[in-house]
Scaffold this motif. Structure first.
Motif, mmCIF file in Angstrom:
data_model
loop_
_atom_site.group_PDB
_atom_site.id
_atom_site.type_symbol
_atom_site.label_atom_id
_atom_site.label_comp_id
_atom_site.label_asym_id
_atom_site.label_seq_id
_atom_site.Cartn_x
_atom_site.Cartn_y
_atom_site.Cartn_z
ATOM 1 N N GLU A 5 22.941 7.340 149.130
ATOM 2 C CA GLU A 5 23.696 6.706 150.565
ATOM 3 C C GLU A 5 24.929 6.125 149.920
ATOM 4 O O GLU A 5 25.523 5.417 150.762
ATOM 5 C CB GLU A 5 22.798 6.024 150.796
ATOM 6 C CG GLU A 5 21.543 6.022 151.447
ATOM 7 C CD GLU A 5 20.631 5.343 152.104
ATOM 8 O OE1 GLU A 5 20.927 4.024 152.527
ATOM 9 O OE2 GLU A 5 19.396 5.314 151.965
ATOM 10 N N GLU A 25 7.235 8.898 147.508
ATOM 11 C CA GLU A 25 7.670 8.903 148.780
ATOM 12 C C GLU A 25 8.895 10.096 148.693
ATOM 13 O O GLU A 25 9.791 9.588 147.793
ATOM 14 C CB GLU A 25 8.273 7.822 149.492
ATOM 15 C CG GLU A 25 8.689 8.143 150.977
ATOM 16 C CD GLU A 25 9.117 6.795 151.656
ATOM 17 O OE1 GLU A 25 9.534 6.860 152.925
ATOM 18 O OE2 GLU A 25 9.042 5.797 151.020
ATOM 19 N N LYS A 83 12.532 11.506 149.475
ATOM 20 C CA LYS A 83 13.776 10.809 150.224
ATOM 21 C C LYS A 83 14.688 12.025 149.811
ATOM 22 O O LYS A 83 14.781 12.736 148.975
ATOM 23 C CB LYS A 83 14.252 9.675 149.688
ATOM 24 C CG LYS A 83 13.217 8.515 150.043
ATOM 25 C CD LYS A 83 13.776 7.236 149.548
ATOM 26 C CE LYS A 83 12.749 6.059 149.639
ATOM 27 N NZ LYS A 83 13.089 4.596 149.185
#
Length: 337
Positions: free
Chosen positions: A129, A188, A190
């Motif tokens: 990001e 998880e 991503k």
């Protein structure tokens, strides 16, 4: 006490000040071994400490790099940092390590702080990001190398393991021991977590290559906080897996804790392989089969690529992959035994 200077070293060694300066800046082309030895002995005897600030001003470098690590608790990250530090030490370059906790805002804050300190370059486990931040650094010609994660839209030297091959090694080993019901556990998923995505992709491909079923219930992706709850669901199914791959070291620890609490025995009830050769793998009972990431090679290569950029000798940015290695121990059971 009087501060020892280059002039003091030169006088003590009976050598010119410029020769001592050349020695300190590692310009040895026309310097004999006896001269180098005399300077070295004088430096030790006088207790001289180089003035890095003056050196920095003269060469327009700070001889310092920043290392942005996503999670310093990972054994892999720690080894990579050590390899980078070793390589930097050989070049008389200092390192500043910042742990970002996978937080893009924290990463950006650290990078801006280190840029203000005018570090010579960065080695980064990108938290994601922050593509605009990285792009701006490239436009400013800031030396930059990524480790472990690929950002395909940016032309940046990147060093990582062949993650798909790591999963392939695990599936091949399970298949060799007669296992057909294979599961994988990963943190998880991503978009910027290249290892997690590639290892899962490699796992699925390897199942297909070995004519083994791909069962969605066996493909576990959870936050570490809820992983054991998901494992509880999987291992209370009517047809639980007989073998499981741990995607990284932290996942492996959660799995082992769950198996212990649930009285699931290794390897009688479940066979396991972990990616990352954790330090306890060989002393755990039974010994855990692991797939090692070549962390020291990855760290050394990243440092070398950064040095090339700092010294304006770099070639076009590339992605460099290193081969994993399987260490076979006792945590995988042969089913026909």
């Amino acid at each position: 006490m009087k501060k020892i200077t280059i002039s003091d070293v030169a006088k003590h060694a009976n050598i010119s000040k410029s020769t001592v300066s050349q020695y300190l800046n590692e310009r040895y082309e026309y310097m004999g071994e006896q001269t180098k030895q005399r300077i070295h002995e004088s430096i030790i005897e006088l207790g001289y400490s180089p003035n890095y600030l003056a050196r920095s001003l003269k060469q327009k470098k700070t001889f310092t790099i920043g290392i942005m690590v996503a999670n310093i608790l990972h054994g892999f990250s720690t080894k990579v940092i050590r390899a980078i530090e070793d390589a930097c030490n050989e070049e008389n370059i200092h390192t500043i390590v910042c742990n970002t906790d996978e937080d893009p805002e924290k990463e950006q804050k650290y990078m801006e702080m280190l840029q203000a300190k005018q570090v010579d370059g960065f080695i980064v486990f990108p938290a994601g990001e922050n593509a605009k931040v990285y792009q701006r650094m490239l436009e400013q010609n800031t030396p930059l190398v990524f480790i472990d994660r690929i950002m395909s839209d940016l032309k940046i030297d990147t060093v990582l393991m062949d993650n798909e091959r790591a999963s392939e090694l695990a599936v091949e080993n399970f298949a060799k021991h007669g296992h057909e019901k294979l599961a994988v556990a990963t943190p998880e998923l991503k978009p910027y977590m290249t290892p997690r995505l590639e290892r899962l992709s490699g796992f699925k491909k390897a199942l297909q290559t070995n004519n083994l079923p791909v069962k969605e219930d066996y493909l576990i992706s959870e936050n570490l906080d809820s992983l054991q709850e998901r494992l509880q669901h999987v291992f209370t199914m009517e047809d639980p897996p007989t073998a499981m791959l741990a995607n990284n070291d932290l996942t492996l620890v959660e799995m082992l804790e769950f198996f212990k609490k649930s009285n699931i025995r290794l390897p009688d009830d479940i066979s396991i392989i972990g990616i990352d050769d954790v330090p306890f793998a060989n002393v755990y009972h039974p010994g855990i089969t692991t797939i090692e990431q070549p962390a020291f090679k990855i760290g050394k290569k990243a440092a070398e690529l950064l040095f090339d950029q700092i010294n304006d000798t770099a070639s076009e940015p590339e992605v460099y992959r290193f081969a994993p290695k399987l260490f076979e121990r006792e945590s995988v059971k042969t089913l026909d035994e």
